[in-house]
Design a protein around this motif. Sequence first.
Motif, short mmCIF file in Angstrom:
data_model
loop_
_atom_site.label_atom_id
_atom_site.label_comp_id
_atom_site.label_asym_id
_atom_site.label_seq_id
_atom_site.Cartn_x
_atom_site.Cartn_y
_atom_site.Cartn_z
N ARG A 289 23.22 -20.98 -19.46
CA ARG A 289 23.37 -20.98 -20.92
C ARG A 289 24.73 -20.43 -21.33
NH1 ARG A 289 18.79 -17.59 -23.17
NH2 ARG A 289 17.61 -19.21 -22.04
N ASN A 290 25.17 -19.38 -20.64
CA ASN A 290 26.48 -18.80 -20.98
C ASN A 290 27.61 -19.78 -20.69
OD1 ASN A 290 25.16 -16.46 -21.68
ND2 ASN A 290 25.53 -15.44 -19.73
N ILE A 291 27.52 -20.47 -19.54
CA ILE A 291 28.58 -21.43 -19.20
C ILE A 291 28.54 -22.63 -20.12
CG2 ILE A 291 29.40 -22.96 -17.37
CD1 ILE A 291 28.38 -20.96 -15.33
N ARG A 292 27.33 -23.10 -20.48
CA ARG A 292 27.22 -24.27 -21.35
C ARG A 292 27.86 -24.01 -22.71
NH1 ARG A 292 22.05 -25.06 -20.92
NH2 ARG A 292 21.45 -23.96 -22.84
N GLY A 293 27.80 -22.76 -23.17
CA GLY A 293 28.40 -22.44 -24.45
C GLY A 293 29.91 -22.55 -24.46
N LYS A 294 30.53 -22.63 -23.29
CA LYS A 294 31.98 -22.72 -23.20
C LYS A 294 32.47 -24.14 -22.93
CE LYS A 294 32.01 -18.04 -21.25
NZ LYS A 294 32.46 -17.38 -22.49
N LEU A 295 31.53 -25.08 -22.76
CA LEU A 295 31.89 -26.46 -22.45
C LEU A 295 31.57 -27.38 -23.61
CD1 LEU A 295 30.50 -26.75 -18.80
CD2 LEU A 295 32.85 -26.24 -19.49
N SER A 296 32.20 -28.53 -23.61
CA SER A 296 31.87 -29.55 -24.61
C SER A 296 30.55 -30.22 -24.21
CB SER A 296 32.99 -30.59 -24.69
OG SER A 296 33.16 -31.24 -23.44
N LYS A 297 29.94 -30.89 -25.16
CA LYS A 297 28.62 -31.46 -24.93
C LYS A 297 28.63 -32.55 -23.86
CE LYS A 297 26.66 -30.54 -29.50
NZ LYS A 297 26.03 -31.13 -30.71
N ARG A 298 29.74 -33.23 -23.69
CA ARG A 298 29.75 -34.32 -22.72
C ARG A 298 29.70 -33.83 -21.28
NH1 ARG A 298 35.05 -34.13 -24.63
NH2 ARG A 298 36.69 -33.82 -23.02
N HIS A 299 29.90 -32.54 -21.06
CA HIS A 299 29.85 -32.00 -19.71
C HIS A 299 28.56 -31.22 -19.42
CE1 HIS A 299 33.98 -33.16 -19.24
NE2 HIS A 299 34.42 -32.34 -20.18
N THR A 300 27.71 -31.06 -20.41
CA THR A 300 26.51 -30.24 -20.21
C THR A 300 25.50 -30.92 -19.29
OG1 THR A 300 25.56 -31.16 -22.25
CG2 THR A 300 26.76 -29.07 -22.42
N GLY A 301 25.47 -32.24 -19.27
CA GLY A 301 24.52 -32.94 -18.40
C GLY A 301 24.80 -32.67 -16.93
N LEU A 303 26.48 -30.15 -15.73
CA LEU A 303 26.23 -28.72 -15.49
C LEU A 303 24.74 -28.47 -15.25
CD1 LEU A 303 27.43 -25.79 -15.54
CD2 LEU A 303 26.71 -25.73 -17.95
N ALA A 304 23.88 -29.07 -16.06
CA ALA A 304 22.44 -28.89 -15.89
C ALA A 304 21.98 -29.45 -14.54
CB ALA A 304 21.69 -29.58 -17.03
N ARG A 305 22.56 -30.58 -14.11
CA ARG A 305 22.17 -31.17 -12.82
C ARG A 305 22.52 -30.23 -11.67
NH1 ARG A 305 24.19 -33.74 -8.58
NH2 ARG A 305 26.34 -33.45 -9.34
N LEU A 306 23.70 -29.66 -11.71
CA LEU A 306 24.12 -28.76 -10.64
C LEU A 306 23.28 -27.49 -10.60
CD1 LEU A 306 28.00 -29.17 -10.91
CD2 LEU A 306 26.50 -30.01 -9.09
N PHE A 307 22.93 -26.96 -11.75
CA PHE A 307 22.10 -25.75 -11.76
C PHE A 307 20.67 -26.06 -11.32
CE2 PHE A 307 25.36 -23.30 -13.92
CZ PHE A 307 25.08 -22.02 -13.49
N ARG A 308 20.19 -27.27 -11.61
CA ARG A 308 18.88 -27.65 -11.09
C ARG A 308 18.91 -27.69 -9.57
NH1 ARG A 308 18.67 -31.32 -15.47
NH2 ARG A 308 19.39 -33.02 -14.10
N ARG A 309 19.99 -28.23 -9.02
CA ARG A 309 20.13 -28.24 -7.56
C ARG A 309 20.19 -26.82 -7.00
NH1 ARG A 309 24.82 -31.10 -4.92
NH2 ARG A 309 23.74 -30.13 -3.16
N LEU A 310 20.92 -25.94 -7.70
CA LEU A 310 21.05 -24.57 -7.22
C LEU A 310 19.70 -23.86 -7.21
CD1 LEU A 310 22.95 -22.33 -6.31
CD2 LEU A 310 23.31 -21.73 -8.71
N ARG A 311 18.85 -24.17 -8.17
CA ARG A 311 17.53 -23.52 -8.23
C ARG A 311 16.55 -24.12 -7.22
NH1 ARG A 311 18.76 -23.46 -13.92
NH2 ARG A 311 17.79 -25.51 -14.17
N SER A 312 16.86 -25.29 -6.68
CA SER A 312 15.89 -25.95 -5.80
C SER A 312 16.27 -25.93 -4.33
CB SER A 312 15.68 -27.41 -6.25
OG SER A 312 16.90 -28.13 -6.15
N VAL A 313 17.55 -25.71 -4.00
CA VAL A 313 17.96 -25.79 -2.61
C VAL A 313 17.37 -24.64 -1.80
CG1 VAL A 313 20.10 -27.01 -3.09
CG2 VAL A 313 20.09 -24.51 -3.09
N GLN A 314 17.24 -24.86 -0.51
CA GLN A 314 16.65 -23.89 0.40
C GLN A 314 17.76 -23.21 1.20
OE1 GLN A 314 13.25 -22.99 1.19
NE2 GLN A 314 14.35 -21.41 2.32
N GLY A 315 17.84 -21.89 1.14
CA GLY A 315 18.73 -21.14 1.99
C GLY A 315 20.09 -20.85 1.38
N TYR A 316 20.75 -19.87 1.96
CA TYR A 316 22.03 -19.39 1.44
C TYR A 316 23.15 -20.40 1.66
CZ TYR A 316 25.91 -16.14 0.71
OH TYR A 316 27.04 -15.52 0.26
#
Length: 455
Positions: A289-301, A303-316
């Motif tokens: 949410r903090n990063i999205r507030g600093k980007l334009s709307k065309r880049h939020t999609g 950003l959301a995809r990458l954070f979804r991957r970060l929350r789902s990947v297994q291991g460091y």
Amino acid sequence: MLKVERWSPRRQYIAFCIFQFTSVTADGETTMTESSLLRELGQVSNAEVGEVFREFLRGSIVKMACEVMAAEVAELCGPKHAPSDCRTYRAGSAAGRILVEGERESVTRPRVRERQEAGGSREVELISYASANDPEQLEKAVIQALMSGVSTRQMSVVKPKSPGVSRSSVSRLWQEAGTRLIDELRSRDLSRHTWCILMLDGIRLSSDQTAVVALGIDSEGCKHVLDFALGSSENAVVSNELLARLARRGFTCSQRLLAVLDGSDVLRKAVKEHFPDSVIQRCLVHKERNIRGKLSKRHTGELARLFRRLRSVQGYTAAQEVVGELEAFLEPLNAEAFKSLHEAGEDLLALHRLEVPNTLHRSLLSTNAIENSFLNTRRRLGRVTRFRADTDQASRWLSYALLEAEKGFHRISGHKELPKLIAALAREHEATPTKPPSGPVPSPTAPATARAPSL
């Protein structure tokens, strides 16, 4: 002879809506027999049927209460026409009132007295009569109505026949009930549970009052509202007061504690002060949410995809790769967003570093568990427009709202994998050196060729 007449909802006398009871009083014993009962109910209009039945039920309850009182008198004094040598005796009757569904109903109550050894006698209170006047049911109904949004001024309109529903009476009742709720929340013995996760977050109640709330998750995955502390903001004094009170109540861990925070430096410092070896996980939802507030709307999609991957990947290692993609995505777009990504430091991938199953990520990579509690809390506190700081008003309302929210708690997602998390935290605890190393130590989980993010 006592005749109880019931009237129609339109206040019109209807012959077939009369409830006629015969009250026979002899030697202080009251019995009631029904002599006429809705012989022609079919003639009542549909709009009046419900009211007629409710009035009939109230009359039946009054009759039953009188029969129970008569049975208690017979037990205390013996049969009415068989004198006994017991010290209690019938002493006539008196007018009385009982509560039926929170409303007063007049009855003729029997009286019993007990002979004293020194002479004279004293009144014996009938348990059945005292129980019929117990205001607990009415108090619960009044508190429930108050919590549902009925103001203290309107309580007498909602329950016009109930005693003690004036504005001042309801306010005093809520003060007593709210104080009990605070005691209920803060008197729990926390040492009975095996704790492994702590979540801290703040909720703003008014312009000058903020509450820091603690939510704990035990080894079985059950969530518990632990406590809260009030202050002007999420400052160090309030946070340390809350954690110190939790420690006094028995909140301890046999392994390292996993603390999930929203990014507040004050909360992080307080947790580290009370649990020096704890593992701090930054809430990824807040960070996105903090990063999205600093980007334009065309880049939020993206950003959301990458954070979804970060929350789902297994291991460091896999998490490091996703962070590398985030760096490559943000660096040419926005310097502030790139800086915000690295602001979290090692806390961003703390849970990934423990190498626990990713089924736990949904619940433990964000503070959603406590945020959902706040959502329900705000719904219940929506009608409160002013919290007086010179009273415990905010504590009473917040205790009520948090305890109500707790009733809807379920175990966290992936709770069956919690033993692996506890084992990982225990291994980390055993591997923690007593003194910091003199030089940099490479990460044992990341390969030498992997690109480590500068977190």
